[in-house]
Design a protein around this motif. Structure first.
Motif, PDB file in Angstrom:
ATOM      1  N   MET A 129     133.901  -7.170 -16.107  1.00 52.50           N
ATOM      2  CA  MET A 129     132.636  -7.513 -16.761  1.00 52.50           C
ATOM      3  C   MET A 129     132.476  -6.666 -18.014  1.00 52.50           C
ATOM      4  SD  MET A 129     130.315  -7.835 -13.298  1.00 52.50           S
ATOM      5  CE  MET A 129     131.306  -6.636 -12.405  1.00 52.50           C
ATOM      6  N   LEU A 130     132.457  -7.318 -19.166  1.00 50.97           N
ATOM      7  CA  LEU A 130     132.379  -6.634 -20.449  1.00 50.97           C
ATOM      8  C   LEU A 130     130.935  -6.666 -20.950  1.00 50.97           C
ATOM      9  CD1 LEU A 130     135.500  -8.394 -22.006  1.00 50.97           C
ATOM     10  CD2 LEU A 130     135.452  -6.091 -21.016  1.00 50.97           C
ATOM     11  N   ASN A 131     130.332  -5.492 -21.135  1.00 48.30           N
ATOM     12  CA  ASN A 131     128.954  -5.386 -21.609  1.00 48.30           C
ATOM     13  C   ASN A 131     128.040  -6.360 -20.869  1.00 48.30           C
ATOM     14  OD1 ASN A 131     130.952  -4.967 -24.076  1.00 48.30           O
ATOM     15  ND2 ASN A 131     129.225  -3.592 -24.386  1.00 48.30           N
ATOM     16  N   PRO A 132     128.019  -6.310 -19.545  1.00 53.06           N
ATOM     17  CA  PRO A 132     127.313  -7.335 -18.760  1.00 53.06           C
ATOM     18  C   PRO A 132     125.796  -7.278 -18.916  1.00 53.06           C
ATOM     19  CG  PRO A 132     128.126  -5.587 -17.322  1.00 53.06           C
ATOM     20  CD  PRO A 132     128.706  -5.329 -18.677  1.00 53.06           C
ATOM     21  N   ASP A 133     125.196  -8.444 -19.151  1.00 49.80           N
ATOM     22  CA  ASP A 133     123.742  -8.595 -19.251  1.00 49.80           C
ATOM     23  C   ASP A 133     123.237  -9.091 -17.895  1.00 49.80           C
ATOM     24  OD1 ASP A 133     121.155  -8.937 -19.958  1.00 49.80           O
ATOM     25  OD2 ASP A 133     121.506 -10.416 -21.539  1.00 49.80           O
ATOM     26  N   PHE A 134     123.053  -8.148 -16.981  1.00 50.85           N
ATOM     27  CA  PHE A 134     122.644  -8.458 -15.618  1.00 50.85           C
ATOM     28  C   PHE A 134     121.886  -7.246 -15.091  1.00 50.85           C
ATOM     29  CE2 PHE A 134     123.194  -8.986 -11.038  1.00 50.85           C
ATOM     30  CZ  PHE A 134     123.032 -10.359 -10.873  1.00 50.85           C
ATOM     31  N   PRO A 135     120.763  -7.431 -14.374  1.00 46.57           N
ATOM     32  CA  PRO A 135     119.972  -6.281 -13.907  1.00 46.57           C
ATOM     33  C   PRO A 135     120.800  -5.363 -13.000  1.00 46.57           C
ATOM     34  CG  PRO A 135     118.728  -8.323 -13.667  1.00 46.57           C
ATOM     35  CD  PRO A 135     120.127  -8.709 -14.010  1.00 46.57           C
ATOM     36  N   VAL A 136     120.849  -4.096 -13.345  1.00 47.97           N
ATOM     37  CA  VAL A 136     121.669  -3.155 -12.585  1.00 47.97           C
ATOM     38  C   VAL A 136     121.169  -3.017 -11.151  1.00 47.97           C
ATOM     39  CG1 VAL A 136     120.357  -1.118 -13.345  1.00 47.97           C
ATOM     40  CG2 VAL A 136     122.747  -0.863 -12.629  1.00 47.97           C
ATOM     41  N   HIS A 137     119.859  -3.091 -10.931  1.00 47.92           N
ATOM     42  CA  HIS A 137     119.317  -2.943  -9.579  1.00 47.92           C
ATOM     43  C   HIS A 137     119.664  -4.156  -8.712  1.00 47.92           C
ATOM     44  CE1 HIS A 137     117.202   0.728 -10.624  1.00 47.92           C
ATOM     45  NE2 HIS A 137     116.721   0.123 -11.696  1.00 47.92           N
ATOM     46  N   ALA A 138     119.649  -5.351  -9.298  1.00 49.65           N
ATOM     47  CA  ALA A 138     120.054  -6.545  -8.549  1.00 49.65           C
ATOM     48  C   ALA A 138     121.541  -6.488  -8.224  1.00 49.65           C
ATOM     49  CB  ALA A 138     119.735  -7.806  -9.352  1.00 49.65           C
ATOM     50  N   PHE A 139     122.324  -5.929  -9.124  1.00 53.47           N
ATOM     51  CA  PHE A 139     123.757  -5.798  -8.886  1.00 53.47           C
ATOM     52  C   PHE A 139     124.021  -4.835  -7.730  1.00 53.47           C
ATOM     53  CE2 PHE A 139     127.979  -3.955  -9.829  1.00 53.47           C
ATOM     54  CZ  PHE A 139     128.726  -5.111  -9.930  1.00 53.47           C
ATOM     55  N   ARG A 140     123.310  -3.704  -7.713  1.00 55.43           N
ATOM     56  CA  ARG A 140     123.497  -2.742  -6.626  1.00 55.43           C
ATOM     57  C   ARG A 140     122.998  -3.292  -5.295  1.00 55.43           C
ATOM     58  NH1 ARG A 140     121.158   3.051  -8.296  1.00 55.43           N
ATOM     59  NH2 ARG A 140     119.255   1.882  -7.868  1.00 55.43           N
ATOM     60  N   GLU A 141     121.907  -4.024  -5.347  1.00 56.39           N
ATOM     61  CA  GLU A 141     121.246  -4.468  -4.123  1.00 56.39           C
ATOM     62  C   GLU A 141     121.999  -5.599  -3.425  1.00 56.39           C
ATOM     63  OE1 GLU A 141     117.015  -6.457  -3.643  1.00 56.39           O
ATOM     64  OE2 GLU A 141     116.805  -4.350  -4.221  1.00 56.39           O
ATOM     65  N   ARG A 142     122.466  -6.587  -4.189  1.00 56.68           N
ATOM     66  CA  ARG A 142     123.097  -7.749  -3.557  1.00 56.68           C
ATOM     67  C   ARG A 142     124.329  -8.257  -4.304  1.00 56.68           C
ATOM     68  NH1 ARG A 142     120.195 -11.780  -4.366  1.00 56.68           N
ATOM     69  NH2 ARG A 142     118.563 -10.837  -5.625  1.00 56.68           N
ATOM     70  N   GLY A 143     124.295  -8.186  -5.628  1.00 57.00           N
ATOM     71  CA  GLY A 143     125.334  -8.820  -6.431  1.00 57.00           C
ATOM     72  C   GLY A 143     126.727  -8.269  -6.195  1.00 57.00           C
ATOM     73  N   PHE A 144     126.840  -6.942  -6.161  1.00 61.67           N
ATOM     74  CA  PHE A 144     128.162  -6.343  -6.016  1.00 61.67           C
ATOM     75  C   PHE A 144     128.821  -6.754  -4.700  1.00 61.67           C
ATOM     76  CE2 PHE A 144     130.841  -2.804  -4.515  1.00 61.67           C
ATOM     77  CZ  PHE A 144     131.830  -2.861  -5.481  1.00 61.67           C
ATOM     78  N   GLN A 145     128.063  -6.788  -3.640  1.00 62.16           N
ATOM     79  CA  GLN A 145     128.627  -7.139  -2.336  1.00 62.16           C
ATOM     80  C   GLN A 145     129.188  -8.554  -2.330  1.00 62.16           C
ATOM     81  OE1 GLN A 145     125.890  -6.701   0.911  1.00 62.16           O
ATOM     82  NE2 GLN A 145     127.476  -6.879   2.473  1.00 62.16           N
ATOM     83  N   SER A 146     128.563  -9.472  -3.076  1.00 61.85           N
ATOM     84  CA  SER A 146     129.001 -10.865  -3.070  1.00 61.85           C
ATOM     85  C   SER A 146     130.364 -11.044  -3.727  1.00 61.85           C
ATOM     86  CB  SER A 146     127.959 -11.749  -3.772  1.00 61.85           C
ATOM     87  OG  SER A 146     127.888 -11.453  -5.154  1.00 61.85           O
ATOM     88  N   ILE A 147     130.715 -10.185  -4.695  1.00 60.19           N
ATOM     89  CA  ILE A 147     132.037 -10.295  -5.326  1.00 60.19           C
ATOM     90  C   ILE A 147     133.045  -9.334  -4.701  1.00 60.19           C
ATOM     91  CG2 ILE A 147     131.141 -11.169  -7.513  1.00 60.19           C
ATOM     92  CD1 ILE A 147     131.399  -8.383  -8.682  1.00 60.19           C
ATOM     93  N   ARG A 148     132.558  -8.245  -4.089  1.00 57.74           N
ATOM     94  CA  ARG A 148     133.484  -7.278  -3.492  1.00 57.74           C
ATOM     95  C   ARG A 148     134.181  -7.850  -2.263  1.00 57.74           C
ATOM     96  NH1 ARG A 148     136.815  -5.077  -1.586  1.00 57.74           N
ATOM     97  NH2 ARG A 148     137.301  -2.855  -1.366  1.00 57.74           N
TER      98      ARG A 148
END
Length: 503
Positions: free
Chosen positions: A318-337
């Motif tokens: 992800m290059l310079n991603p425009d996505f809320p960091v808190h949403a990424f930590r809370e749910r987003g990262f797990q969905s791609i990990r």
């Protein structure tokens, strides 16, 4: 001198936009179209103002049976003829925590590009068929030899020594050359129409020749909208059609036998990525995620039977991603990990485009306008007043969770997955952080070929390009790549002197 390169890129148009412009109001109601484009780029010397320049090789065709993105990849595969496919003249052998690797080869017993099972590597040097002395001569040459012209014969003999023995190939015992390519899918950012996206992606591929030989470059063109319709672009990235078309592209690649997938997204393009992988309301994996096998541990050579016949997500960048960091930590990262063990976030704390994104989203959210569910997070509902929406690409030091490590074992494995970066528990705030199992690359210190926005230098900055190339081609984590220094937690930075240092 000036050096140019032309690269071919397959494109999947999941948008109703045209080649030269985006619609003000983004839509994706029409069937997706596919095709191949050629992009001419400057890669050294004087970079010409009119380059990169993209052109379509024929009209775009509706994606369907007999004409899909997979067949486009096969059409642009202009590799050498079958008779010379296996001619190996050089080898690159390296080691890291996964074991031994030979560039472009896989270990026969396991089928993987690395192994810990060998103590030695045997390389045979094989002379291939080449022109004999008789074959190198024409009729006049043979007559001269027959009449005893010694000087001419000596010249011919010298020529034969230089040419007849020059064709050799290298063969590695128990290793075989990888004959299939991976797919590299690029998701462009906001306000990026097809021509502009092809030129941006084409410049990146032209500047990374090793990666260009290793992958099929594929552009997923989604409705990028225009400046005044930024929020509409965010919503359409989460639309049902956008997810359906992304899934359709993956299934077409799988049908053509292309199973290894790399995904690179830029800016708002990460919202298309995260929306496609967003978990269902019951917590199950999305249809896109179900196309992929489960992510193996880094360096794990075992193959699970349940993953046979599925796509393999080799890397997500992800290059310079425009996505809320808190949403990424809370749910987003797990969905791609769950599908990928090599996840990289490239960010810049001085990114001005992401600063204005945080301001606009903060103001609009304050006045009650909704946003896609993947962007929501628990703390946002509790916030009062105006708050900036902290984007992932600008807040790269926040990729951690707090709490019991047993509670977050599935996403906070960074300390365990990279042996040479084991962080011992320490007192203070750092000791309570459980860093997400991803690599974070801090580019704040880069200043070559970086404009004032500091948002889109990934396709011309040679330092960043070399690292992206090594990531995709070798599959190495940041701790094993050659140009990076560990900063703290899961954050790395480039080992180079800034421009203000002069001697």
């Amino acid at each position: 001198g000036n050096t140019f390169s032309a690269v071919r890129i397959a494109y999947f148009m999941a948008t109703d936009d045209t080649f030269e412009a985006n619609k003000l109001v983004p839509t994706n109601d029409e069937p997706p179209r596919v095709g191949v484009a050629s992009v001419e780029c400057s890669i050294a010397g004087h970079f010409m103002n009119h380059l990169p320049d993209a052109s379509l090789l024929g009209d775009a065709q509706v994606e369907g049976d007999g004409n899909n993105i997979g067949t486009c990849c096969n059409q642009m595969d202009y590799s050498s003829p079958a008779s010379s496919e296996d001619l190996i003249t050089s080898l690159q052998i390296s080691t890291d925590s996964r074991g031994v690797q030979i560039g472009g080869h896989s270990y026969v017993p396991t089928g993987l590009p690395f192994t810990k099972r060998v103590n030695q590597i045997t390389v045979d040097v094989i002379r291939t068929e080449s022109e004999t002395l008789d074959g190198a001569l024409d009729d006049n040459d043979e007559e001269n030899v027959a009449t005893g012209e010694d000087s001419r014969t000596d010249q011919i003999s010298d020529f034969n020594l230089l040419t007849a023995g020059s064709n050799f190939r290298l063969d590695v015992k128990n290793w075989t050359k990888i004959k299939t390519k991976d797919a590299l899918i690029f998701l462009p950012g906001f306000n990026s129409w097809l021509q502009h996206s092809l030129e941006t992606f084409g410049q990146l591929m032209a500047m990374t020749p090793k990666m260009n030989q290793h992958v099929y470059p594929i552009l997923f063109a989604w409705p990028g909208a225009q400046v005044l319709t930024y929020r509409q672009a965010s919503f359409i990235s989460a639309s049902e059609n956008n997810r359906k078309y992304f899934l359709q592209m993956l299934l077409s690649l799988k049908a053509e036998g292309i199973t290894n997938i790399h995904i690179v997204s830029h800016s708002l393009g990460v919202q298309t990525l995260m929306n496609c992988f967003e978990d269902n309301s019951d917590g199950s994996a999305s249809q896109v995620a179900q196309c992929f096998g489960s992510a193996p541990r880094y360096g794990d050579a075992s193959l699970s039977a349940q993953n046979l016949g599925k796509l393999v997500c080799r890397s997500i960048t992800m290059l310079n991603p425009d996505f809320p960091v808190h949403a990424f930590r809370e749910r987003g990262f797990q969905s791609i990990r769950r599908v990928c063990s090599l996840i990289t976030v490239v960010g810049d704390k001085s990114d001005q485009a992401l600063f204005w994104s945080s301001v606009i989203n903060g103001l609009v959210n304050r006045f009650g306008q909704s946003q896609p569910s993947s962007l929501d997070f628990e703390d946002r509902c509790k916030q009062k007043g105006i708050h900036l929406q902290e984007p992932l690409g600008k807040n790269i030091d926040l990729l951690y969770v707090e709490g019991d490590k047993d509670q977050h074992w599935d996403i906070a494995e960074f300390q365990r997955s990279t042996q040479n970066l084991v962080a011992s528990p320490s007192a203070g705030r750092e000791g309570a952080k459980l860093w997400l199992d991803c690599d974070v690359i801090d580019t704040t210190g880069l200043d070559t070929n970086v404009n004032d926005l500091r948002h889109s230098a990934f396709n011309v900055n040679s330092i960043l390009l070399r690292d992206i190339e090594e990531l995709v081609v070798s599959g190495k984590r940041a701790s094993d790549r050659t140009t990076l220094l560990h900063k703290r937690g899961n954050v790395f930075e480039f080992c180079h002197a800034p421009s203000f240092v002069k001697y």
